[in-house]
Design an enzyme around this catalytic site. Structure first.
Site, short mmCIF file in Angstrom:
data_model
loop_
_atom_site.label_atom_id
_atom_site.label_comp_id
_atom_site.label_asym_id
_atom_site.label_seq_id
_atom_site.Cartn_x
_atom_site.Cartn_y
_atom_site.Cartn_z
N ASP A 22 -9.56 -5.71 -3.67
CA ASP A 22 -9.10 -4.58 -2.87
C ASP A 22 -9.00 -3.38 -3.80
O ASP A 22 -8.08 -3.30 -4.62
CB ASP A 22 -7.74 -4.87 -2.23
CG ASP A 22 -7.29 -3.77 -1.27
OD1 ASP A 22 -7.63 -2.59 -1.51
OD2 ASP A 22 -6.60 -4.09 -0.29
N ASP A 121 -2.43 -0.40 3.22
CA ASP A 121 -2.49 -0.47 1.76
C ASP A 121 -1.38 -1.35 1.18
O ASP A 121 -0.55 -0.90 0.38
CB ASP A 121 -2.42 0.94 1.16
CG ASP A 121 -3.62 1.78 1.54
OD1 ASP A 121 -4.66 1.19 1.89
OD2 ASP A 121 -3.51 3.01 1.52
N HIS A 164 7.91 3.15 0.70
CA HIS A 164 7.00 3.36 1.83
C HIS A 164 7.29 2.39 2.99
O HIS A 164 6.83 2.63 4.11
CB HIS A 164 5.55 3.17 1.39
CG HIS A 164 5.10 4.14 0.36
ND1 HIS A 164 5.18 5.50 0.53
CD2 HIS A 164 4.56 3.95 -0.87
CE1 HIS A 164 4.72 6.11 -0.55
NE2 HIS A 164 4.34 5.19 -1.42
N HIS A 203 4.02 9.93 -4.36
CA HIS A 203 3.74 9.72 -2.94
C HIS A 203 5.01 9.96 -2.12
O HIS A 203 6.11 9.62 -2.56
CB HIS A 203 3.24 8.30 -2.68
CG HIS A 203 2.00 7.93 -3.43
ND1 HIS A 203 2.04 7.33 -4.66
CD2 HIS A 203 0.69 8.09 -3.12
CE1 HIS A 203 0.81 7.11 -5.08
NE2 HIS A 203 -0.03 7.57 -4.17
N TYR A 334 1.05 3.96 -12.46
CA TYR A 334 -0.13 3.11 -12.56
C TYR A 334 -0.97 3.35 -13.81
O TYR A 334 -1.93 2.64 -14.03
CB TYR A 334 -0.98 3.25 -11.28
CG TYR A 334 -0.12 3.02 -10.06
CD1 TYR A 334 0.28 1.73 -9.72
CD2 TYR A 334 0.37 4.08 -9.31
CE1 TYR A 334 1.12 1.50 -8.64
CE2 TYR A 334 1.21 3.87 -8.23
CZ TYR A 334 1.59 2.58 -7.90
OH TYR A 334 2.42 2.36 -6.85
#
Length: 737
Positions: A22, A121, A164, A203, A334
């Site tokens: 993915d 996601d 999220h 985000h 990340y």
């Protein structure tokens, strides 16, 4: 620093991992956790923290957020190109979502992949449910430790992340909303009345926003890459004008970044001009941080340019809120190098170590500012416009956010109205141009090693005054170094000063020199004449040590001046007195109607004027002096003392009158790293004070870019009391109002 800093980590949470190809989810890897923890161990920071064991969150904890209520289906845009859950089946209630997640340990890889598809996601592993319960439970353990007083603050290194995740939907790598659960848990278990959630992940944490959008007891602040809804999660609800619902209107603050490449100065600007003023007015009982480090340099998701050291400063600025009760919880990040460095910077600040020198905030082009004794009677402190700036896109976002929240916060009622011009980045969107994802390697210097001095706070006190606990008594020199005394008399004092005063001043000079050598972090002195002591120390530091000095004077006093004539000193004085005749040199007089006694006006000056000036000036030493009759309340004085520890690597010397011996113990508390007590929810500052501060800011922002708050600021016309000379680099000549 009282109590300690918790570090919560369990390697069990690395068992959550992706089992199929993915390209979106492949960046959320167990190494995010193991390498961050390893960096804390190698640096010795982990050993200094209080280790608190992890527990699993209970169903009743998870259902505080993922509870049994009918939930609107999430906007289709959260799924991007995937099939929205609502088109597959009826959207589940939250309890049904929790029960569904409970089945994942028993699913095959193929079944897990099918289970994950309806969500946006996110991926599931047989151990995901176990790890998600540990992540939420670790966050609650941190809240328990902070609210019971076992620790002062702390960081929970957890995964999967949480911000999220919505009521009944996994999303964006997140299974359970760790921070939202923690906020509800703190309110239910400990009766916490007001919670501030600061989300500095790149985000938008839409799950947190949806959870508290109608709740005025939770203030949610998020900055995030947005690019006018082109960037994930592609929600209209992420824009600046989405401010909450019903009673919660105004308690949701979105700062959309509409371009990539935001720098340290952009982040600090938003803190100084939006978050901190609103947070102090709100007065939280607990601060929760969605600590996503994908907003740092090198991250493939954020593509921002803020260096790891900025997280030390952001953390420091939050540590005086809520009496220091701060819980940071890992979200994104990340780039594994940037992530490790940023985590270490955050934890070291939570531990109370001095903040590092701010990187790329501008400051003078050269360490010694320009001075011409023949060309003008005024002094120029030169700044390179190209070296320091707040980006135009960041200013546009800042302008819009402040304007949108004007009706809801007293501290923003003076903000400019919504811009009449078209936002530049909006035009880029309409033209169809988007920021391109780049794999270009980004290189940045490793953060400077932060070494705490062996002595935190030294005090110079007259006979009969007890040295406070935790401080070192710095005894005035009975047999002063003849060279030091001769230099003081020759350059700064003359022959009319008695021997006792000279001995005390000699001690202050030696104390400052030990600060320069990193042997002592900060100090406090009771002196017969604060003005004389300030002038002596400032001149010695600038002339002999060749360092810049920020002088902050609280209270009215006709200070002899100028301090220096070479641009190495900047004096900011907050008082009730008019500035009087024009002064030479770097001098910012802040004249408030009630002087320092009106707390809202005083804090408005500190947060929106003094801190930006201090960060941009980037001094080597801060001299904080309080004159007799300053009328500043103890709480505001301690907040100022604590906040100033973020500049000059905490090298602060506090000067007070000898008769203020009762104020010594409270004042050394923030010098030792303790949080200042909360001020309580703040009322509106006086209209006259707001006008003074805005007029002063408008005059200074030409050269002091961190003072800018609008995307279309115009240089004010010539003022009678302001001399301004425009140059290609920008110069500051006189700061009188």
């Amino acid at each position: 620093m009282k109590a300690g800093t918790a570090l919560i980590y369990d390697e069990e949470m690395t068992r959550h991992r992706l089992l199929w190809d993915d390209p979106v989810c492949e960046i959320e890897v167990p190494e995010r956790l193991t390498l961050s923890h390893g960096a804390l161990v190698r640096s010795g920071l982990a050993a200094r923290c209080v280790s608190i064991p992890v527990r699993q969150a209970k169903d009743e904890d998870i259902l505080l957020v993922h509870r049994w209520v009918p939930i609107r289906p999430p906007p289709a845009s959260v799924y991007q190109n995937q099939t929205p859950l609502s088109t597959v089946s009826t959207a589940p209630t939250s309890q049904e979502y929790l029960e569904a997640v409970k089945t994942t340990p028993h699913l095959s890889v193929e079944e897990l992949q099918e289970f994950s598809k309806p969500f946006g996601d996110v991926y599931f592993h047989p151990d995901s449910y176990h790890c998600a319960k540990l992540a939420a439970g670790a966050t609650l353990q941190l809240v328990d430790g902070v609210l019971t007083g076992e620790v002062r603050n702390g960081l929970a290194l957890v995964r999967p992340p949480g911000h999220h995740s919505m009521h009944s939907t996994a999303n964006g790598f997140c299974v359970f909303n760790n921070v939202a659960i923690a906020a509800r848990y703190a309110k239910k278990t400990y009766g916490v009345k007001r919670v501030l959630i600061v989300d500095w992940d790149i985000h938008h944490g839409q799950g947190v926003q949806y959870c508290f959008e109608d709740d005025p007891s939770v203030l949610y602040f998020s900055w995030h890459r947005y690019e006018h809804q082109r960037y994930w999660p592609n929600l209209r609800e992420s824009d600046f004008d989405i401010m909450g619902k019903q009673k919660g209107t105004g308690f949701n603050i979105n700062v959309p970044w509409n371009k990539v490449g935001m720098k340290n100065s952009d982040y600090l600007s938003v803190f100084c001009h939006v978050l901190l003023p609103v947070a102090y007015e709100f007065c939280p009982d607990l601060v929760l941080v969605c600590a996503g480090f994908d907003s740092g340099i090198g991250d493939p998701e954020g593509q921002m340019s803020a260096t790891p050291d900025i997280f030390a400063h952001l953390t420091h600025l939050l540590m005086n809120l809520a009496g220091g009760r701060l819980c940071a919880v890992l979200e994104g990040g990340y780039n594994l190098t940037s992530l490790q460095q940023s985590v270490c910077q955050t934890v070291q600040t939570l531990l109370g170590d001095p903040a590092p020198p701010p990187v790329n905030l501008g400051g003078p082009c050269h360490r010694s500012a320009s001075y011409s004794s023949s060309s003008s009677s005024t002094i120029s402190i030169i700044f390179c416009a190209s070296h320091f700036f707040v980006s135009s896109s960041a200013l546009e976002s800042l302008h819009c956010v402040r304007a949108a929240h004007r009706p809801y916060w007293s501290c923003l009622k003076h903000a400019a109205e919504l811009p009449s011009f078209e936002i530049s980045t909006k035009r880029v969107k309409d033209e169809g141009n988007e920021s391109k994802q780049t794999n270009k390697e980004v290189v940045w210097p490793e953060p400077q090693k932060r070494v705490a001095p062996p002595v935190c706070t030294a005090v110079v006190l007259p006979d009969g005054v007890t040295c406070p606990d935790g401080c070192k008594a710095f005894i005035p020199l009975d047999d002063s170094d003849p060279a030091v005394v001769c230099n003081l008399r020759e350059k700064f004092l003359g022959d009319g000063v008695d021997g006792v005063a000279v001995a005390t001043l000699s001690s202050l000079v030696v104390l400052v020199e030990k600060m320069q050598k990193n042997q002592i972090r900060n100090g406090l002195a009771l002196v017969p004449d604060v003005a004389m002591a300030m002038m002596c120390v400032a001149k010695h530091t600038a002339a002999v040590l060749n360092e810049r000095v920020l002088v902050v004077c609280v209270g009215g006093s006709r200070l002899p001046g100028p301090i220096t004539e070479d641009g190495k000193t900047l004096l900011v004085q907050v008082s009730q007195e008019e500035a009087g005749e024009q002064r030479e040199g770097g001098f910012v007089p802040v004249c408030l109607k009630k002087g320092c006694s009106d707390v809202p006006g005083f804090m408005q000056a500190v947060l929106g004027l003094l801190l930006p000036l201090g960060y941009q000036y980037d001094p080597d030493l801060v001299l904080l002096m309080r004159t007799e009759g300053s009328s500043v309340c103890e709480g505001a004085w301690l907040q100022l003392t604590g906040l100033l520890q973020g500049v000059a690597q905490g090298r602060t010397l506090v000067l007070m009158q000898e008769r203020e011996k009762d104020c010594v113990a409270p004042t050394v508390s923030p010098l030792l790293g303790d949080a200042a007590p909360p001020l309580g929810p703040l009322d509106a500052p006086l209209a006259e004070d707001v006008e003074v501060l805005e007029r002063l800011r408008n005059r200074l922002q030409v050269d002091w870019k961190l003072l800018q708050t609008t995307g279309e600021f115009r240089v004010a016309a010539s003022h009678n009391n302001l001399t301004h000379q425009q140059t290609s680099t920008g110069s500051l000549r006189c700061l009188s109002s």
